[in-house]
Design a protein around this motif. Structure first.
Motif, PDB file in Angstrom:
ATOM      1  N   VAL A 299       0.840  -1.319   0.039  1.00 30.82           N
ATOM      2  CA  VAL A 299       0.158   0.117  -0.092  1.00 30.82           C
ATOM      3  C   VAL A 299       0.869   1.259   0.093  1.00 30.82           C
ATOM      4  O   VAL A 299       1.739   1.648   1.071  1.00 30.82           O
ATOM      5  N   THR A 300       0.740   2.130  -1.092  1.00 30.17           N
ATOM      6  CA  THR A 300       1.742   3.246  -1.250  1.00 30.17           C
ATOM      7  C   THR A 300       0.712   4.558  -1.899  1.00 30.17           C
ATOM      8  O   THR A 300      -0.243   4.420  -2.555  1.00 30.17           O
ATOM      9  N   ALA A 301       1.145   5.688  -1.134  1.00 31.49           N
ATOM     10  CA  ALA A 301       0.419   6.938  -1.757  1.00 31.49           C
ATOM     11  C   ALA A 301       1.328   7.490  -2.710  1.00 31.49           C
ATOM     12  O   ALA A 301       2.765   7.629  -2.280  1.00 31.49           O
ATOM     13  N   ILE A 302       0.930   8.073  -3.658  1.00 32.22           N
ATOM     14  CA  ILE A 302       1.765   8.868  -4.668  1.00 32.22           C
ATOM     15  C   ILE A 302       1.062  10.068  -4.977  1.00 32.22           C
ATOM     16  O   ILE A 302      -0.085  10.375  -5.416  1.00 32.22           O
ATOM     17  N   HIS A 303       2.169  11.007  -5.035  1.00 33.07           N
ATOM     18  CA  HIS A 303       1.721  12.605  -5.537  1.00 33.07           C
ATOM     19  C   HIS A 303       2.169  12.562  -7.160  1.00 33.07           C
ATOM     20  O   HIS A 303       3.207  12.362  -7.677  1.00 33.07           O
ATOM     21  N   PRO A 304       1.114  12.822  -7.594  1.00 31.15           N
ATOM     22  CA  PRO A 304       1.245  12.948  -9.447  1.00 31.15           C
ATOM     23  C   PRO A 304       1.889  14.087  -9.853  1.00 31.15           C
ATOM     24  O   PRO A 304       2.067  14.092 -11.057  1.00 31.15           O
ATOM     25  N   GLY A 305       2.277  15.177  -8.973  1.00 31.84           N
ATOM     26  CA  GLY A 305       3.143  16.191  -9.561  1.00 31.84           C
ATOM     27  C   GLY A 305       1.834  17.400  -9.508  1.00 31.84           C
ATOM     28  O   GLY A 305       0.561  16.961  -9.523  1.00 31.84           O
ATOM     29  N   TRP A 306       2.070  18.647  -9.869  1.00 35.04           N
ATOM     30  CA  TRP A 306       1.264  19.605 -10.396  1.00 35.04           C
ATOM     31  C   TRP A 306       0.932  19.256 -11.673  1.00 35.04           C
ATOM     32  O   TRP A 306       1.827  19.727 -12.620  1.00 35.04           O
ATOM     33  N   VAL A 307      -0.290  18.702 -12.071  1.00 36.54           N
ATOM     34  CA  VAL A 307      -0.617  18.437 -13.338  1.00 36.54           C
ATOM     35  C   VAL A 307      -1.737  19.550 -13.969  1.00 36.54           C
ATOM     36  O   VAL A 307      -2.597  19.859 -13.380  1.00 36.54           O
ATOM     37  N   ARG A 308      -1.644  19.688 -15.232  1.00 34.47           N
ATOM     38  CA  ARG A 308      -2.713  20.229 -16.036  1.00 34.47           C
ATOM     39  C   ARG A 308      -3.925  19.467 -16.299  1.00 34.47           C
ATOM     40  O   ARG A 308      -4.341  19.055 -17.384  1.00 34.47           O
ATOM     41  N   THR A 309      -4.743  19.693 -15.197  1.00 34.85           N
ATOM     42  CA  THR A 309      -6.251  19.095 -15.108  1.00 34.85           C
ATOM     43  C   THR A 309      -7.139  20.177 -14.872  1.00 34.85           C
ATOM     44  O   THR A 309      -6.755  21.341 -14.581  1.00 34.85           O
ATOM     45  N   ASP A 310      -8.430  19.763 -14.829  1.00 35.00           N
ATOM     46  CA  ASP A 310      -9.471  20.571 -14.265  1.00 35.00           C
ATOM     47  C   ASP A 310      -9.186  21.436 -12.977  1.00 35.00           C
ATOM     48  O   ASP A 310      -9.399  22.356 -12.702  1.00 35.00           O
ATOM     49  N   MET A 311      -8.630  20.248 -12.407  1.00 40.08           N
ATOM     50  CA  MET A 311      -8.178  20.826 -10.812  1.00 40.08           C
ATOM     51  C   MET A 311      -6.952  21.509 -10.756  1.00 40.08           C
ATOM     52  O   MET A 311      -6.764  22.332 -10.072  1.00 40.08           O
ATOM     53  N   GLY A 312      -5.964  21.073 -11.758  1.00 38.88           N
ATOM     54  CA  GLY A 312      -4.474  21.605 -11.450  1.00 38.88           C
ATOM     55  C   GLY A 312      -4.500  22.905 -12.031  1.00 38.88           C
ATOM     56  O   GLY A 312      -3.818  23.885 -11.515  1.00 38.88           O
ATOM     57  N   GLY A 313      -5.478  23.073 -13.126  1.00 37.48           N
ATOM     58  CA  GLY A 313      -5.546  24.520 -13.932  1.00 37.48           C
ATOM     59  C   GLY A 313      -4.435  24.348 -15.002  1.00 37.48           C
ATOM     60  O   GLY A 313      -3.325  23.631 -15.277  1.00 37.48           O
TER      61      GLY A 313
END
Length: 352
Positions: A299-313
């Motif tokens: 079980v691991t948690a991963i940060h995807p980076g600051w990504v250009r999505t609807d939430m990331g902008g």
């Protein structure tokens, strides 16, 4: 990693700034205007700056431009590291039954796309979204058509316990005794919106975000636990070795969930409900890692980076293709030492 140099220059009498990227391996030089590089002075949520550019071979690269670059004298070369992502067809070391939430857009959709492209024929992807027949899932349905027999679209609302139960039952009936090899909890929401101040955030926002971002992943892991255990037991030849090929839960988290890094990241993204829910997801990750380790479930948690999505902008420097490419490389390489950790999309450890 491929070493390179970035040189900043300004023509005499001109206000235009350009950047040349020199590959340390082949000495090819690519001249980029400030506009082409894009947003070089945007503050990011970490100490370095990530930017997507293209070299003369049109190979996608991400350059880490350290903040001290901008204080160097004009024309002075600053050594950088460039990571190449040119292998679009590179396979990933994953197999079996894979369940992904929040797949109708953004990171989730790209996860399904790259998993379909890069896994073998024995892999099967269960791609979940709230409205499989809706217009928002058109791209997902297109992928299912493109990869017939490899992608099954499942209706799932992570805030609705009945919907979760129904989805788990549907997948369990298809998987039967094969087990579930990989559960990726990607679906998440933020309310009231990404820039909302404390005064605009209410109890309802907090509870709704927590329900989707924490309670949903908790229930999925609980209900899929038996199938994950079945998959782990199917790899008895591996002893106590954990991997995402065997049995694993990946919780998509964020760097702004880090309590230690809050002083660095808070001003750029206050987001009370989202931050606190992801911090809770981190604790859930740690608890499950302790609880499931005896069954060899990672079980691991991963940060995807600051990504250009609807939430990331639109201002986010990282596109979904590069984020997912990096995450899948990390996911493919995870082992016992990574269970219960929070890592970023490049495999670097993030403090809780």
């Amino acid at each position: 990693m491929v070493g390179g140099y970035v040189r900043k220059s300004k023509a005499k009498g001109s206000s235009n700034v350009s950047y040349s990227v020199t590959c340390a391996t082949c000495d090819e030089v690519n001249i980029l205007s400030h506009r082409e590089v894009g947003g070089l002075t945007l503050p990011l949520l970490h100490s370095s700056h990530l930017y997507r550019v293209h070299d003369v071979h049109r190979t996608s690269i991400t350059a880490t431009l350290l903040s001290h670059m901008f204080s160097q004298s004009q024309g002075r070369a600053v050594k950088q590291q460039l990571r190449f992502y040119s292998s679009a067809n590179m396979s990933v070391n994953l197999e079996g039954n894979i369940f992904v939430t929040g797949t109708n857009r953004g990171i989730g959709l790209e996860l399904v796309k790259q998993l379909a492209e890069k896994t073998g024929k024995e892999a099967h992807i269960y791609a979940c979204c709230r409205e499989p027949e809706g217009t928002s899932a058109e791209a997902l349905r297109g992928l299912a058509t493109q990869y017939p027999g490899k992608i099954t679209i499942i209706r799932l609302d992570m805030s609705d316990e009945d919907s979760i139960l129904t989805a788990v039952q549907a997948v369990s009936e298809q998987i039967q005794t094969a087990g579930l090899n990989l559960l990726i909890n990607n679906a998440a929401i933020n309310k009231p919106d990404s820039l909302a101040q404390l005064s605009a955030t209410g109890k309802k926002d907090m509870m709704e975000v927590y329900e989707t971002n924490v309670a949903g992943p908790f229930l999925l892991a609980k209900l899929f636990h038996t199938l994950l255990q079945t998959a782990a037991e199917g790899h008895t030849s591996e002893g106590d070795k954990m991997s995402c090929r065997r049995a694993a839960i990946i919780n998509i988290s964020t760097i702004i969930s880090s309590i230690e890094k809050c002083p660095e990241t808070f001003a750029q993204a206050k987001m009370y409900p989202y931050r606190t829910s992801k911090a809770a997801l981190n604790m859930l990750t740690r608890c499950q890692a302790e609880d499931f380790k005896i069954q060899n479930i990672l079980v691991t948690a991963i940060h995807p980076g600051w990504v250009r999505t609807d939430m990331g902008g639109e201002q986010a420097p990282l596109i979904t293709q590069d984020s997912v490419h990096g995450m899948l490389n990390v996911i493919s390489s995870l082992s016992n030492k990574d269970s219960g950790m929070l890592l970023d999309w490049q495999g670097e450890k993030i403090p809780w």
